[in-house]
Design a protein around this motif. Structure first.
Motif, short mmCIF file in Angstrom:
data_model
loop_
_atom_site.label_atom_id
_atom_site.label_comp_id
_atom_site.label_asym_id
_atom_site.label_seq_id
_atom_site.Cartn_x
_atom_site.Cartn_y
_atom_site.Cartn_z
N ASN A 297 -10.89 -0.45 -15.87
CA ASN A 297 -9.92 -1.41 -15.30
C ASN A 297 -8.59 -0.71 -15.05
O ASN A 297 -7.88 -0.35 -15.99
CB ASN A 297 -9.71 -2.61 -16.25
N THR A 298 -8.30 -0.51 -13.76
CA THR A 298 -6.98 0.03 -13.38
C THR A 298 -6.23 -1.01 -12.55
O THR A 298 -5.28 -0.66 -11.86
CB THR A 298 -7.11 1.34 -12.57
N SER A 299 -6.66 -2.28 -12.64
CA SER A 299 -6.02 -3.30 -11.79
C SER A 299 -4.97 -4.12 -12.55
O SER A 299 -3.79 -3.87 -12.40
CB SER A 299 -7.07 -4.21 -11.16
N LEU B 125 -9.16 2.08 -19.63
CA LEU B 125 -8.16 1.08 -19.22
C LEU B 125 -6.85 1.76 -18.85
O LEU B 125 -6.33 2.59 -19.61
CB LEU B 125 -7.87 0.13 -20.39
N ASP B 126 -6.29 1.36 -17.72
CA ASP B 126 -4.92 1.76 -17.38
C ASP B 126 -4.00 0.56 -17.52
O ASP B 126 -2.79 0.69 -17.35
CB ASP B 126 -4.86 2.31 -15.94
N VAL B 127 -4.58 -0.58 -17.81
CA VAL B 127 -3.82 -1.83 -17.91
C VAL B 127 -4.38 -2.60 -19.10
O VAL B 127 -5.53 -2.42 -19.48
CB VAL B 127 -3.97 -2.67 -16.62
N ALA C 38 -1.54 4.73 -13.21
CA ALA C 38 -2.39 5.10 -12.08
C ALA C 38 -1.59 5.35 -10.80
O ALA C 38 -1.96 6.15 -9.96
CB ALA C 38 -3.45 4.03 -11.84
N PHE C 39 -0.45 4.65 -10.67
CA PHE C 39 0.35 4.78 -9.44
C PHE C 39 1.23 6.02 -9.44
O PHE C 39 1.85 6.34 -8.43
CB PHE C 39 1.28 3.55 -9.30
N LEU C 40 1.28 6.73 -10.57
CA LEU C 40 2.36 7.70 -10.79
C LEU C 40 2.06 9.07 -10.17
O LEU C 40 1.81 10.04 -10.87
CB LEU C 40 2.62 7.83 -12.29
N THR D 101 -13.13 -4.76 -2.90
CA THR D 101 -13.18 -3.60 -1.99
C THR D 101 -12.00 -3.66 -1.02
O THR D 101 -12.18 -3.61 0.20
CB THR D 101 -14.53 -3.53 -1.24
N GLY D 102 -10.81 -3.80 -1.58
CA GLY D 102 -9.59 -3.71 -0.79
C GLY D 102 -9.23 -2.24 -0.62
O GLY D 102 -10.11 -1.37 -0.63
N LYS D 103 -7.92 -1.98 -0.48
CA LYS D 103 -7.49 -0.61 -0.18
C LYS D 103 -7.91 0.37 -1.27
O LYS D 103 -8.46 1.44 -0.99
CB LYS D 103 -5.97 -0.60 0.01
N ILE D 104 -7.66 0.02 -2.54
CA ILE D 104 -7.96 0.95 -3.63
C ILE D 104 -9.47 1.00 -3.89
O ILE D 104 -10.05 2.08 -4.04
CB ILE D 104 -7.19 0.54 -4.90
N GLY D 105 -10.10 -0.17 -3.93
CA GLY D 105 -11.54 -0.22 -4.19
C GLY D 105 -12.33 0.60 -3.18
O GLY D 105 -13.32 1.26 -3.53
N TYR E 207 -18.58 -5.95 -4.56
CA TYR E 207 -18.47 -7.40 -4.47
C TYR E 207 -17.06 -7.74 -4.04
O TYR E 207 -16.09 -7.21 -4.59
CB TYR E 207 -18.78 -8.11 -5.80
N ASP E 208 -16.96 -8.58 -3.04
CA ASP E 208 -15.64 -9.02 -2.56
C ASP E 208 -15.87 -10.30 -1.76
O ASP E 208 -16.78 -10.36 -0.94
CB ASP E 208 -15.01 -7.92 -1.67
N PRO E 209 -15.04 -11.34 -1.99
CA PRO E 209 -15.20 -12.56 -1.18
C PRO E 209 -14.94 -12.30 0.31
O PRO E 209 -15.34 -13.10 1.15
CB PRO E 209 -14.16 -13.52 -1.76
N ALA F 167 0.86 -1.20 0.00
CA ALA F 167 0.00 0.00 0.00
C ALA F 167 0.88 1.22 0.00
O ALA F 167 1.45 1.57 1.02
CB ALA F 167 -0.87 0.00 1.25
N TYR F 168 1.02 1.85 -1.18
CA TYR F 168 1.84 3.06 -1.18
C TYR F 168 0.96 4.29 -1.26
O TYR F 168 1.16 5.26 -0.58
CB TYR F 168 2.87 3.06 -2.30
N SER F 169 -0.04 4.25 -2.11
CA SER F 169 -1.06 5.30 -2.09
C SER F 169 -2.28 4.77 -2.81
O SER F 169 -2.38 4.88 -4.03
CB SER F 169 -0.57 6.58 -2.77
#
Ligand code: NAI
Length: 335
Positions: free
Chosen positions: A235-237, A261-263, A301-303, A155-159, A176-178, A102-104
């Motif tokens: 999609n940025t994952s 799309l970022d990926v 996206a990370f930049l 729905t982790g850190k970014i979601g 949605y997240d397991p 987790a950087y940002s």
């Protein structure tokens, strides 16, 4: 303590800048390589204590075996995702893998929203028109995000940050997240649902989950068919979460209203490089780039300044701690 020799792969100018400033010459000797780390290039790690890699370096069994033979015991990923590492092979070879989990999350979540907003409000097209002194508004109609339903898969850190931003726009947000975060969802007015219900009810679907064997092509012909006609996909994952051929078909038929799309599935060897003077060999990427309702950025996206500062700090701290026999600051990636 002697300085740590670090072989650095897929180096970009911003890596040299941030790591160069942070790496005190007495603590680190950085050997920058602009090419990626693969089984073919791994001999260049000779003499290094650790290697520092990014999303498109290929740490398969062959590469890791050769790294181990060179005596390299630490791979430091200067990113969050680790789908490019054969973790089982690393464990067998006793190579420690660390990443920066987790950087940002804000950097990625804000880019997600920036892409969606630019695409929806046709900012990329308007920018080009105005530069040509074409002040016509034809074809630039967007939609209000307010009142729309946004589905967040993962729905982790970014979601979670993305979901909260969309709530700020006045959107209804489905998740949605397991591993649901029920307390957080209740606090922010987010509703967990099944992935099928999320796909069929959302005007915008945004992906924030890791790429694994189970999530490969999560968005495929069948799941895209469940999406609302005219829905947007962001999609940025990771590129391989999405079947590009299925997306192209859904764009051609008009079933998908827009794709940001970022990926990209086959971004390795294309993204992060200047190919402007060459013929693009990837026909699916070339086709995607022709749609007026597709917006692509090349894994940026990370930049942000904040993210790069944190990536640099955590990566160098982890390497030092590993050398000193302590647990790394960055998260260990285990098989
Ligand atoms: P995280 O680990 O905090 O969250 C991921 C979430 O996905 C977890 O809550 C997990 O339970 C969930 N998940 C796992 N399998 C799932 C499934 N089948 N369906 C729905 N959810 C599922 O990760 P974080 O930091 O939020 O990052 C998300 C992804 O963003 C990363 O995996 C990485 O691939 C990508 N990323 C992209 C960047 C870029 O520059 N474009 C930069 C950083 C991360």
């Amino acid at each position: 303590m002697p300085p740590i020799t670090l072989a650095f792969y897929d180096t970009k100018p911003y890596d040299r800048d941030y790591f160069g400033r942070a790496a005190n010459g007495a603590d680190f000797i950085l050997h920058h390589h602009e090419f990626r780390l693969t089984a073919e290039t791994v001999s260049t790690a000779q003499g290094a204590d650790a290697v520092c890699v990014f999303v498109n370096d290929r740490l398969d069994r062959d590469c890791l075996t050769k790294l181990a033979a060179l005596g390299v015991r630490l791979v430091a990923l200067r990113c969050a995702g680790f789908n490019n590492v054969d973790r089982a092979a690393a464990a067998e070879l006793r190579i420690t893998i660390v990443r920066v989990p987790a950087y940002s999350p804000h950097a990625v979540a804000e880019h997600t929203v920036a892409l969606l907003m630019a695409l929806n409000r046709k900012i990329h097209r308007a920018y080009n028109r105005v530069r040509e002194q074409n002040f016509s508004l034809s074809g630039l109609v967007g939609f209000d995000l307010h009142g729309k339903t946004v589905g967040i898969i993962g729905t982790g850190k970014i979601g979670r940050v993305a979901a909260q931003i969309f709530r700020g726009f006045g959107c209804r947000v489905l998740g949605y997240d397991p591993h649901p975060m029920d307390e957080w969802a209740a606090e922010h007015g987010i509703t967990y649902t099944s992935v099928e219900a999320l796909l069929s009810e959302s005007d915008v679907v945004s992906l924030h989950l890791p790429l694994t064997a189970e999530t490969h092509h999560l968005l495929n012909v069948a799941s895209i068919a469940l999406m609302k006609p005219g829905a947007y996909l962001v999609n940025t994952s990771r590129g391989k979460l999405v079947d590009s051929a299925a997306v192209i078909d859904a764009l051609k038929s008009g079933h998908l209203g827009g794709v940001a799309l970022d990926v990209y599935e086959e971004e390795e060897g294309i993204f992060f490089e200047d190919h402007s003077g060459t013929v693009l060999q990837d026909d699916e990427l070339a086709r995607l780039m022709t749609f007026p309702n597709v917006l692509i950025t090349a894994h940026q996206a990370f930049l942000t300044h904040e993210a790069l500062s944190e990536i640099t700090r955590v990566t160098l701290d982890s390497i030092t701690r590993f050398r000193d026999g302590h647990e790394p600051v960055a998260e260990r990636v285990v098989a």
